[in-house]
Design a protein around this motif. Structure first.
Motif, short mmCIF file in Angstrom:
data_model
loop_
_atom_site.label_atom_id
_atom_site.label_comp_id
_atom_site.label_asym_id
_atom_site.label_seq_id
_atom_site.Cartn_x
_atom_site.Cartn_y
_atom_site.Cartn_z
N LEU A 1 0.83 -1.21 0.00
CA LEU A 1 0.00 0.00 0.00
C LEU A 1 0.86 1.26 0.00
CD1 LEU A 1 -2.80 -1.06 2.52
CD2 LEU A 1 -2.84 -1.14 0.02
N ALA A 2 1.99 1.23 0.69
CA ALA A 2 2.88 2.40 0.73
C ALA A 2 3.44 2.70 -0.65
CB ALA A 2 4.00 2.18 1.73
N ALA A 3 3.76 1.65 -1.41
CA ALA A 3 4.34 1.84 -2.74
C ALA A 3 3.38 2.55 -3.67
CB ALA A 3 4.75 0.48 -3.32
N LYS A 4 2.07 2.34 -3.47
CA LYS A 4 1.09 2.96 -4.35
C LYS A 4 1.07 4.47 -4.21
CE LYS A 4 -2.02 -1.01 -4.68
NZ LYS A 4 -3.40 -1.52 -4.49
N LYS A 5 1.52 4.99 -3.06
CA LYS A 5 1.56 6.43 -2.84
C LYS A 5 3.01 6.94 -2.72
CE LYS A 5 -2.96 7.32 -0.79
NZ LYS A 5 -3.68 7.98 0.31
N ARG A 6 3.93 6.12 -3.18
CA ARG A 6 5.36 6.46 -3.14
C ARG A 6 5.81 6.82 -1.74
NH1 ARG A 6 6.73 9.67 -8.81
NH2 ARG A 6 5.69 8.18 -10.18
N GLN A 7 5.30 6.05 -0.79
CA GLN A 7 5.70 6.22 0.60
C GLN A 7 6.59 5.05 1.00
OE1 GLN A 7 1.85 6.33 2.46
NE2 GLN A 7 1.46 8.46 1.91
N ARG A 8 7.23 5.16 2.15
CA ARG A 8 8.09 4.11 2.65
C ARG A 8 7.67 3.74 4.07
NH1 ARG A 8 10.91 1.00 -0.31
NH2 ARG A 8 12.55 0.81 1.25
N ILE A 9 7.88 2.48 4.41
CA ILE A 9 7.69 2.07 5.80
C ILE A 9 9.02 1.56 6.33
CG2 ILE A 9 5.29 1.42 5.35
CD1 ILE A 9 6.31 -1.52 5.76
N ASP A 10 9.14 1.55 7.64
CA ASP A 10 10.35 1.07 8.30
C ASP A 10 10.02 -0.27 8.96
OD1 ASP A 10 12.51 0.53 9.87
OD2 ASP A 10 12.58 2.47 10.87
N PRO A 11 10.52 -1.40 8.40
CA PRO A 11 10.19 -2.71 8.96
C PRO A 11 10.55 -2.84 10.44
CG PRO A 11 11.19 -2.97 6.80
CD PRO A 11 11.33 -1.52 7.18
N ASP A 12 11.67 -2.25 10.85
CA ASP A 12 12.06 -2.35 12.26
C ASP A 12 11.07 -1.60 13.16
OD1 ASP A 12 14.40 -3.84 11.76
OD2 ASP A 12 15.43 -2.02 11.13
N GLN A 13 10.63 -0.43 12.71
CA GLN A 13 9.63 0.32 13.48
C GLN A 13 8.27 -0.36 13.42
OE1 GLN A 13 10.15 2.70 15.56
NE2 GLN A 13 7.99 2.98 16.09
N GLU A 14 7.99 -1.07 12.32
CA GLU A 14 6.74 -1.84 12.25
C GLU A 14 6.71 -2.92 13.32
OE1 GLU A 14 3.79 -1.62 10.02
OE2 GLU A 14 4.74 0.31 10.38
N LEU A 15 7.86 -3.52 13.58
CA LEU A 15 7.93 -4.50 14.67
C LEU A 15 7.54 -3.86 16.00
CD1 LEU A 15 11.26 -6.32 13.72
CD2 LEU A 15 9.03 -7.43 13.96
N ILE A 16 8.02 -2.65 16.23
CA ILE A 16 7.68 -1.94 17.47
C ILE A 16 6.20 -1.59 17.49
CG2 ILE A 16 8.07 0.20 18.76
CD1 ILE A 16 10.98 0.08 17.86
N VAL B 1 -2.98 -9.66 17.68
CA VAL B 1 -3.47 -8.92 16.52
C VAL B 1 -2.32 -8.68 15.55
CG1 VAL B 1 -5.25 -7.72 17.84
CG2 VAL B 1 -2.99 -6.68 17.61
N THR B 2 -2.68 -8.32 14.35
CA THR B 2 -1.69 -7.90 13.35
C THR B 2 -2.40 -7.09 12.28
OG1 THR B 2 0.17 -8.65 12.00
CG2 THR B 2 -1.87 -9.91 11.81
N GLY B 3 -1.68 -6.65 11.26
CA GLY B 3 -2.30 -5.90 10.17
C GLY B 3 -3.08 -6.82 9.25
N GLY B 4 -4.34 -6.49 8.99
CA GLY B 4 -5.20 -7.32 8.15
C GLY B 4 -5.18 -6.85 6.70
N PHE B 5 -5.13 -7.81 5.78
CA PHE B 5 -5.06 -7.47 4.35
C PHE B 5 -6.34 -6.78 3.88
CE2 PHE B 5 -5.94 -8.62 -0.09
CZ PHE B 5 -4.85 -8.01 -0.70
N ALA B 6 -7.49 -7.44 4.09
CA ALA B 6 -8.75 -6.91 3.56
C ALA B 6 -9.07 -5.54 4.16
CB ALA B 6 -9.89 -7.89 3.83
N ARG B 7 -8.96 -5.42 5.49
CA ARG B 7 -9.28 -4.15 6.15
C ARG B 7 -8.34 -3.04 5.70
NH1 ARG B 7 -9.58 -7.28 10.73
NH2 ARG B 7 -7.61 -6.44 11.49
N SER B 8 -7.07 -3.38 5.54
CA SER B 8 -6.09 -2.36 5.14
C SER B 8 -6.36 -1.86 3.73
CB SER B 8 -4.67 -2.93 5.24
OG SER B 8 -4.36 -3.30 6.57
N VAL B 9 -6.73 -2.77 2.84
CA VAL B 9 -7.06 -2.37 1.48
C VAL B 9 -8.29 -1.47 1.48
CG1 VAL B 9 -7.83 -3.19 -0.78
CG2 VAL B 9 -5.97 -4.37 0.41
N VAL B 10 -9.29 -1.84 2.28
CA VAL B 10 -10.50 -1.01 2.40
C VAL B 10 -10.13 0.36 2.97
CG1 VAL B 10 -12.68 -0.75 3.62
CG2 VAL B 10 -12.08 -2.95 2.60
N ASN B 11 -9.30 0.37 3.99
CA ASN B 11 -8.85 1.62 4.61
C ASN B 11 -8.14 2.51 3.58
OD1 ASN B 11 -8.63 3.22 6.99
ND2 ASN B 11 -6.49 2.60 7.22
#
Length: 587
Positions: A292-307, A324-334
């Motif tokens: 999802l970040a790539a679609k808006k030319r954004q970046r995420i930090d995998p290490d910070q995602e762990l936190i 809990v974790t990040g959900g595919f369907a909900r995130s796409v809807v979001n």
């Protein structure tokens, strides 16, 4: 301040937060909240927990991620695969007391959160790379089938036990005679309706003149409509008195503050399951976030995602939730709904909190079959057997890994499947890199380029064997290279120079260095010089710290063409094999 913001990404995006951004986030939150309410209840049912724990796991964790997460669109909460892994983990404990089961789930979330936080602080986000995509795809496909099969008991209204596909289907078949007709009618109707909503409702609404945004909102509200209608039907006709199992009383109010158990025995029993949940949850979450970040030319930090995910799981544990974790369907809807920042997740948490405060009494007559239908429709979208066809056509090794992961997950359970997936991913990497591609190359006429002698018409010298190594050298493949070189020159009396091209070698570990030293010594015994070309700077720095370059019988050339010219002139001039000349040093 910048270093402080590294652990609190909210400090970065909050600086530019304005009214327009807030409006976009709130609209997205409304849509996700409508979708998340029935999903939260359903996934708690899948995890073998009280329905309210699904709501509790959708409040504080979302706020925690909004503070610590880096993805602008990721929606955190209960998901199908983690719910399945939760019920498997708790099932291994052999508990029957609902209070003990809930405490185990809370503790599991806390341990998982601790593992994720530790991995984030140690910057171990790169470990996700050790899980190959084909293996993960195979695991997700098998989990989708297993989850759907496990929910058939609620569709038929029978008791079914087991955590593997053969167990579930065998138990379902044995109890089929106890099927409740009213439950089947509700379940089949709900499944059929939800599948139609996914495919047919939005085009129908658009054809009636509704705006795309309104049509999208109403489509996402499909599960809510199924919940409302089946509650009314069950209540009006008193179907619970005819054997239709319902959710029953759901406690009203905000999540209670809770604390995990610190029993050493419980922790030892849950730790491996928590580790697997953490790894799979992180891989699933970071994959969605990066896409999802790539679609808006954004970046995420995998290490910070762990936190961020670790904080979310700790938040779940102290508010009566489960992992809990990040959900595919909900995130796409979001994302599609226009979420601009993680604040959309915080607004969603407010919506779920209001539902927990005001709507839970209305859920009393909600049939379990409706929640099961919600799960089945959601997880079947995860099933993708095309990965088998793709893997078979591209790589038989990848196909074997995918097939093994699917079979083990279905046949032996989710924990065995995910453990096998991790092991197979690492084994697959070791297998592929243990036999690196090595090509004998020659000069393309009229150029300074060197290509595989088996694929191109090239110029070669009988006295020179040039081998291009297309992989870093380490303990698992160093001996392979040594054997390859010695087999190539065996019986070839004309060879006086062996050149190793290192354009793709990024690392030479201690084992590989010792192998190169041994290869140099054995070639010297045959009166053959060993040369290196195109050695990268970091690799050269390492080699300079050893005695290898002092003992090297040949030279290190900056590029292969320099070696070709220098050695060719020497051969033409008839220089003796033992003559030592200076060459160029790698940059």
């Amino acid at each position: 301040m910048q270093r402080f913001a590294r652990y609190f990404p909210i400090l970065t995006w909050a600086k530019t937060y304005d009214r327009d951004t807030a409006t976009s986030d709130m609209v997205a939150a409304v849509i996700v909240t409508i979708m998340l309410i029935p999903q939260s209840l359903a996934y708690a049912l899948l995890a073998g927990l009280p329905a309210e724990m699904g709501l509790y796991a959708s409040i504080l964790p979302l706020i925690a991620y909004a503070i610590f997460g880096t993805s602008r669109a990721l929606s955190v909460g209960p998901v199908a695969v983690v719910s399945l892994m939760t019920v498997a983990a708790i099932g291994n404990l052999g508990l029957s007391d609902p209070a003990q089961i809930a405490m185990a789930a809370i503790t599991l979330a806390f341990i998982s959160g601790g593992i994720l936080l530790a991995m984030g602080v140690l910057r171990l986000g790169f470990l996700a790379n050790f899980l190959s995509h084909p293996v993960i795809a195979g695991f997700i496909t098998a989990s989708g089938l297993l989850i759907a099969a496990s929910q058939l008991k609620h569709i038929f209204g029978v008791e079914v036990h087991g955590h593997t596909l053969p167990q579930v289907l065998a138990d379902l078949w044995a109890h089929l005679g106890q099927t409740n007709v009213f439950t089947v009618l509700i379940g089949v109707a709900a499944v059929s309706f939800l599948f139609w909503v996914r495919k047919g409702l939005k085009p129908l609404l658009l054809s009636k003149g509704l705006t795309p945004r309104m049509a999208d909102v109403l489509t996402k509200a499909g599960p809510v409509a199924a919940v409302v209608v089946t509650i009314l039907v069950t209540w009006l006709f008193g179907l619970n008195a005819h054997g239709v199992k319902i959710v029953g009383e759901v406690p009203m109010g905000l999540p209670p503050l809770s604390a995990p158990s610190f029993s050493p025995d419980l922790w030892s029993q849950l730790f491996l399951s928590a580790l697997l949940i953490s790894v799979i949850g992180f891989v699933e979450s970071v994959s969605v976030a990066q896409t999802l970040a790539a679609k808006k030319r954004q970046r995420i930090d995998p290490d910070q995602e762990l936190i961020g995910l670790g904080a979310s799981n700790v938040a779940a544990s102290i508010s009566g939730g489960y992992p809990v974790t990040g959900g595919f369907a909900r995130s796409v809807v979001n994302f599609d709904a226009g979420a601009e920042t993680p604040a959309a997740g915080a607004y969603t948490a407010i919506g779920i909190a209001l539902a927990a405060l005001l709507l839970t009494p209305l859920l009393y007559f909600l049939p379990n079959a409706t929640l099961a239908a919600t799960i089945i429709v959601a997880v079947l979208s995860l099933v993708d057997f095309s990965i088998l066809k793709k893997a078979w056509g591209y790589s038989k090794v990848d196909f074997a890994a995918v097939a093994a992961t699917i079979i083990l997950t279905l046949g032996f359970g989710v924990e065995t499947g995910v453990s096998a997936g991790v092991i197979l991913s690492i084994a697959l990497h070791l297998y592929k890199t243990s036999r690196p591609h090595v090509a004998e190359v020659g000069l393309v006429p009229g150029t300074q380029h060197f290509r595989n002698i088996l694929r191109h018409e090239v110029e070669t010298y009988p006295q020179i064997v040039t081998l291009r190594v297309d992989e870093s050298l380490y303990f698992a493949n160093a001996r392979f290279l040594e054997d390859y070189v010695l087999n190539r020159i065996a019986g070839d009396k004309e060879v006086s120079h062996v050149v190793l091209m290192f354009p793709a070698v990024n690392e030479v570990d201690m084992s590989a260095l010792e192998t190169l030293e041994e290869l140099n010594r054995r070639l010297e015994e045959m009166s053959i010089k060993l040369h290196l070309t195109e050695v990268k700077g970091p690799v050269m720095d390492r080699l300079k710290r050893s005695h290898f370059l002092d003992e090297l019988t040949g030279e290190v050339f900056l590029c292969q063409y320099d070696a070709w010219i220098a050695l060719g002139q020497r051969i033409k001039a008839g220089a003796p094999k033992g003559a030592k000349q200076e060459g160029l040093v790698a940059e």
